[in-house]
Design a protein around this motif. Sequence first.
Motif, PDB file in Angstrom:
ATOM      1  N   ARG A 180      32.166  10.807  50.578  1.00 57.02           N
ATOM      2  CA  ARG A 180      30.812  10.524  51.054  1.00 57.02           C
ATOM      3  C   ARG A 180      29.817  10.390  49.898  1.00 57.02           C
ATOM      4  NH1 ARG A 180      28.794   8.326  55.415  1.00 57.02           N
ATOM      5  NH2 ARG A 180      29.333   9.866  57.013  1.00 57.02           N
ATOM      6  N   VAL A 181      30.021  11.181  48.817  1.00 57.25           N
ATOM      7  CA  VAL A 181      29.084  11.217  47.693  1.00 57.25           C
ATOM      8  C   VAL A 181      29.830  10.857  46.413  1.00 57.25           C
ATOM      9  CG1 VAL A 181      27.519  12.668  46.333  1.00 57.25           C
ATOM     10  CG2 VAL A 181      27.643  12.950  48.832  1.00 57.25           C
ATOM     11  N   SER A 182      29.275   9.969  45.631  1.00 60.95           N
ATOM     12  CA  SER A 182      29.910   9.541  44.384  1.00 60.95           C
ATOM     13  C   SER A 182      29.980  10.686  43.377  1.00 60.95           C
ATOM     14  CB  SER A 182      29.124   8.392  43.762  1.00 60.95           C
ATOM     15  OG  SER A 182      29.631   8.069  42.472  1.00 60.95           O
ATOM     16  N   LEU A 183      31.116  10.763  42.688  1.00 62.05           N
ATOM     17  CA  LEU A 183      31.312  11.730  41.608  1.00 62.05           C
ATOM     18  C   LEU A 183      31.294  11.055  40.242  1.00 62.05           C
ATOM     19  CD1 LEU A 183      33.924  13.774  43.525  1.00 62.05           C
ATOM     20  CD2 LEU A 183      32.018  14.844  42.340  1.00 62.05           C
ATOM     21  N   HIS A 184      30.810   9.820  40.195  1.00 58.06           N
ATOM     22  CA  HIS A 184      30.677   9.146  38.895  1.00 58.06           C
ATOM     23  C   HIS A 184      29.796   9.995  37.979  1.00 58.06           C
ATOM     24  CE1 HIS A 184      29.859   6.134  35.834  1.00 58.06           C
ATOM     25  NE2 HIS A 184      28.562   6.322  36.030  1.00 58.06           N
ATOM     26  N   GLY A 185      30.297  10.277  36.772  1.00 57.95           N
ATOM     27  CA  GLY A 185      29.532  11.052  35.809  1.00 57.95           C
ATOM     28  C   GLY A 185      29.663  12.554  35.954  1.00 57.95           C
ATOM     29  N   ALA A 186      30.571  13.004  36.816  1.00 58.24           N
ATOM     30  CA  ALA A 186      30.828  14.438  36.973  1.00 58.24           C
ATOM     31  C   ALA A 186      32.121  14.797  36.253  1.00 58.24           C
ATOM     32  CB  ALA A 186      30.937  14.809  38.447  1.00 58.24           C
ATOM     33  N   VAL A 187      32.120  15.884  35.504  1.00 58.61           N
ATOM     34  CA  VAL A 187      33.343  16.351  34.849  1.00 58.61           C
ATOM     35  C   VAL A 187      34.337  16.763  35.922  1.00 58.61           C
ATOM     36  CG1 VAL A 187      34.339  18.070  33.288  1.00 58.61           C
ATOM     37  CG2 VAL A 187      32.082  17.081  32.799  1.00 58.61           C
ATOM     38  N   THR A 188      35.555  16.283  35.799  1.00 58.73           N
ATOM     39  CA  THR A 188      36.578  16.450  36.833  1.00 58.73           C
ATOM     40  C   THR A 188      37.231  17.816  36.779  1.00 58.73           C
ATOM     41  OG1 THR A 188      37.071  14.087  36.854  1.00 58.73           O
ATOM     42  CG2 THR A 188      38.807  15.561  37.640  1.00 58.73           C
ATOM     43  N   LEU A 189      37.468  18.402  37.959  1.00 58.72           N
ATOM     44  CA  LEU A 189      38.443  19.480  38.074  1.00 58.72           C
ATOM     45  C   LEU A 189      39.702  18.923  38.734  1.00 58.72           C
ATOM     46  CD1 LEU A 189      39.487  22.343  37.872  1.00 58.72           C
ATOM     47  CD2 LEU A 189      38.212  22.905  39.965  1.00 58.72           C
ATOM     48  N   SER A 190      39.531  18.283  39.905  1.00 57.72           N
ATOM     49  CA  SER A 190      40.671  17.728  40.627  1.00 57.72           C
ATOM     50  C   SER A 190      40.223  16.443  41.316  1.00 57.72           C
ATOM     51  CB  SER A 190      41.169  18.740  41.668  1.00 57.72           C
ATOM     52  OG  SER A 190      42.162  18.182  42.490  1.00 57.72           O
ATOM     53  N   TRP A 191      40.759  15.310  40.881  1.00 55.11           N
ATOM     54  CA  TRP A 191      40.297  14.021  41.381  1.00 55.11           C
ATOM     55  C   TRP A 191      40.371  13.916  42.893  1.00 55.11           C
ATOM     56  CZ3 TRP A 191      43.553  14.021  36.952  1.00 55.11           C
ATOM     57  CH2 TRP A 191      42.924  13.618  35.777  1.00 55.11           C
ATOM     58  N   SER A 192      41.424  14.461  43.500  1.00 57.46           N
ATOM     59  CA  SER A 192      41.629  14.254  44.935  1.00 57.46           C
ATOM     60  C   SER A 192      41.039  15.370  45.795  1.00 57.46           C
ATOM     61  CB  SER A 192      43.126  14.103  45.244  1.00 57.46           C
ATOM     62  OG  SER A 192      43.817  15.313  45.019  1.00 57.46           O
ATOM     63  N   LEU A 193      40.351  16.340  45.170  1.00 58.49           N
ATOM     64  CA  LEU A 193      39.784  17.455  45.931  1.00 58.49           C
ATOM     65  C   LEU A 193      38.311  17.708  45.632  1.00 58.49           C
ATOM     66  CD1 LEU A 193      42.766  19.945  45.511  1.00 58.49           C
ATOM     67  CD2 LEU A 193      42.108  18.798  47.633  1.00 58.49           C
ATOM     68  N   ASP A 194      37.773  17.151  44.553  1.00 56.38           N
ATOM     69  CA  ASP A 194      36.375  17.382  44.191  1.00 56.38           C
ATOM     70  C   ASP A 194      35.426  16.763  45.226  1.00 56.38           C
ATOM     71  OD1 ASP A 194      37.189  18.618  41.851  1.00 56.38           O
ATOM     72  OD2 ASP A 194      36.701  16.919  40.542  1.00 56.38           O
ATOM     73  N   HIS A 195      34.375  17.492  45.546  1.00 52.71           N
ATOM     74  CA  HIS A 195      33.284  17.010  46.393  1.00 52.71           C
ATOM     75  C   HIS A 195      31.973  17.385  45.705  1.00 52.71           C
ATOM     76  CE1 HIS A 195      36.646  17.683  49.175  1.00 52.71           C
ATOM     77  NE2 HIS A 195      36.023  17.020  50.140  1.00 52.71           N
ATOM     78  N   LEU A 196      30.904  16.704  46.045  1.00 57.82           N
ATOM     79  CA  LEU A 196      29.570  17.016  45.528  1.00 57.82           C
ATOM     80  C   LEU A 196      28.615  17.109  46.705  1.00 57.82           C
ATOM     81  CD1 LEU A 196      28.259  17.246  42.614  1.00 57.82           C
ATOM     82  CD2 LEU A 196      27.369  14.958  43.046  1.00 57.82           C
ATOM     83  N   GLY A 197      27.702  18.106  46.676  1.00 54.15           N
ATOM     84  CA  GLY A 197      26.788  18.242  47.801  1.00 54.15           C
ATOM     85  C   GLY A 197      25.612  19.142  47.507  1.00 54.15           C
ATOM     86  N   PRO A 198      24.717  19.319  48.501  1.00 55.06           N
ATOM     87  CA  PRO A 198      23.479  20.061  48.310  1.00 55.06           C
ATOM     88  C   PRO A 198      23.602  21.555  48.615  1.00 55.06           C
ATOM     89  CG  PRO A 198      23.431  18.949  50.426  1.00 55.06           C
ATOM     90  CD  PRO A 198      24.735  18.579  49.784  1.00 55.06           C
ATOM     91  N   MET A 199      22.756  22.337  47.925  1.00 54.89           N
ATOM     92  CA  MET A 199      22.599  23.767  48.166  1.00 54.89           C
ATOM     93  C   MET A 199      21.092  23.997  48.336  1.00 54.89           C
ATOM     94  SD  MET A 199      25.351  24.993  45.260  1.00 54.89           S
ATOM     95  CE  MET A 199      25.454  26.715  45.759  1.00 54.89           C
ATOM     96  N   THR A 200      20.705  24.499  49.509  1.00 54.66           N
ATOM     97  CA  THR A 200      19.298  24.509  49.885  1.00 54.66           C
ATOM     98  C   THR A 200      18.943  25.774  50.660  1.00 54.66           C
ATOM     99  OG1 THR A 200      19.755  23.353  51.969  1.00 54.66           O
ATOM    100  CG2 THR A 200      19.254  21.977  50.045  1.00 54.66           C
ATOM    101  N   ARG A 201      17.643  25.908  51.003  1.00 54.91           N
ATOM    102  CA  ARG A 201      17.181  27.055  51.775  1.00 54.91           C
ATOM    103  C   ARG A 201      17.192  26.815  53.271  1.00 54.91           C
ATOM    104  NH1 ARG A 201      12.120  27.763  48.110  1.00 54.91           N
ATOM    105  NH2 ARG A 201      13.200  28.161  46.152  1.00 54.91           N
ATOM    106  N   SER A 202      17.460  25.599  53.706  1.00 57.12           N
ATOM    107  CA  SER A 202      17.502  25.331  55.144  1.00 57.12           C
ATOM    108  C   SER A 202      18.453  24.180  55.424  1.00 57.12           C
ATOM    109  CB  SER A 202      16.107  24.993  55.686  1.00 57.12           C
ATOM    110  OG  SER A 202      15.755  23.651  55.369  1.00 57.12           O
TER     111      SER A 202
END
Length: 547
Positions: free
Chosen positions: A289-311
């Motif tokens: 759902r979210v591009s990982l371009h420019g993120a240092v890899t841990l696991s190509w087939s398991l990495d996700h990127l997302g928000p951490m918020t107060r609500s």
Amino acid sequence: MSAGQDEQVLEKIVERVRTNVRAAGIPITDDDIQGMIDKGFLANVVAFEAIAAQTPTDLIPDYLKGWGEDGAPPAPTAAAPAGSAERAPATEREPGYETLAEVAARLRTGEVSPVELTQQALDRIAERDGELNSFQLVLADEALAAAREAEREIAADNWRGPLHGVPVAVKDLLAMKGTVTTAGSKILADWVTDFDAAAVERLREAGAVIVGKTRMSEFAYSPGSNNAHYGPTPNPWNREHDSAGSSSGSGAAVADGMVYGALGSDTGGSIRMPAGVCGIVGLKPTFGRVSLHGAVTLSWSLDHLGPMTRSVRDAAAMLQILAGHDPRDLRARAVPVPDYSAQLDAGVAGLRIGVLREDGSGMPLGTDEALAAWRAGLAALERNGAELVEIDIPEMQALRVLNSAIIAMEAATYHEPNLRERLDDFGDFMRHRVLSAYGYGPLALVKAQQARAALRRRLDAIFERVDLLSTPTLPYGAPRLGDPSRNTVFTSPFNALGWPAITVPVGRTAERLPLGLQLAGRPWDEVTVLRAAAVVEADGPWPGGKP
């Protein structure tokens, strides 16, 4: 297997490690071998051998599975209308501890200025970060310049949306042009990029003010905040306890009021675990759902990127900005992006919520406190018209093993050049964990992906019975400082499956440590996940407040 058989398998695996690292030219010692055994990193290899032996060899591996439009629910609209995420709950909060949605509404009307908010954030970081160690890098000058630009744009009625002028942070594995991106390591301590990660680009385009980059465990490879180079991140609610990992700094910074939102990455739970133990919302979207371009890899087939918020509303607003196709990342799918905020108030009447009863581990699902808080959150869903359906998912135990195995093998592939040339520059925990990958056999990665495909096919059928699944986020409150413990027990299966999952705070332990409820849904259906999470947040047992 019996205990004696396990010991025989372990001896075989140790010998395999010695053979494979020697062939790779990696200069490990007997102490490294013993460290892998003592930390339990080879135990997962033992468990994996049993799964691999039972997996047919003619299955199509999971990495060939399509993640495109065929599996996506129809999007109600192509994009969110301007201002749709600015609605805010009517609750009152302490100054400086509003939600992103609340402060966005005040920014748009000019009641508060981006420069004022940014200076407050920088002051809070200066006051608190000495205790919490949540920031790797603070970008004061750049942030104030961005805030001044946001102020000019908003005054000229050029409002870009709910993040415009809002102070946020990003995890230090995301490239930012002209800054160091360490990924929590000594090896990348001097790595300065001349480009932005895709997620950073999207935050900038939305007018967000990035005040800094947050601490993380080394190369994102720990479920705790332990870091041999930069130290751990204490929990804002109780500094003798941990903020979990690997997005520890992001979780602590949002919870403590330093920023209104932050980005985290999640390979086995690294958004949801810190969010869960810090008393905030953490959302892992669907894989792709979210591009990982420019993120240092841990696991190509398991990495996700997302928000951490107060609500929950804040998480929806941030995901709206982050989500979408990116041709630079093969994983970022061309799936329509719905209006995540439009249905937040739709409620849960008629939804069927699968309530985990048995997870295949043979162990209790959690402490009495964690289970009581989880059930209180579930009761809020039931009060609002959802049907609770108890469900056994014994496959979760195999998914945990497979998730750990795939991470290890992909991480070792990524890091092998530095393991060969700079082994001593890895901290002990990271070094021993990544070296454990050399205990897997030559066919293991494909076998793992075959087993993963079989489990995914079996578990997809769950959604014929329920609309969402729920578990505790963690089986307990935050562990003692630096202790990874069993943090991934409920989070990592949903990385292996790639399903969207969110954590919402639902209570606190006797030591004031937050407890979370996790909801997971169908691939691409973050809308339903967010909808249900909003009900738990609005009518659940979380007492609120600031650390």
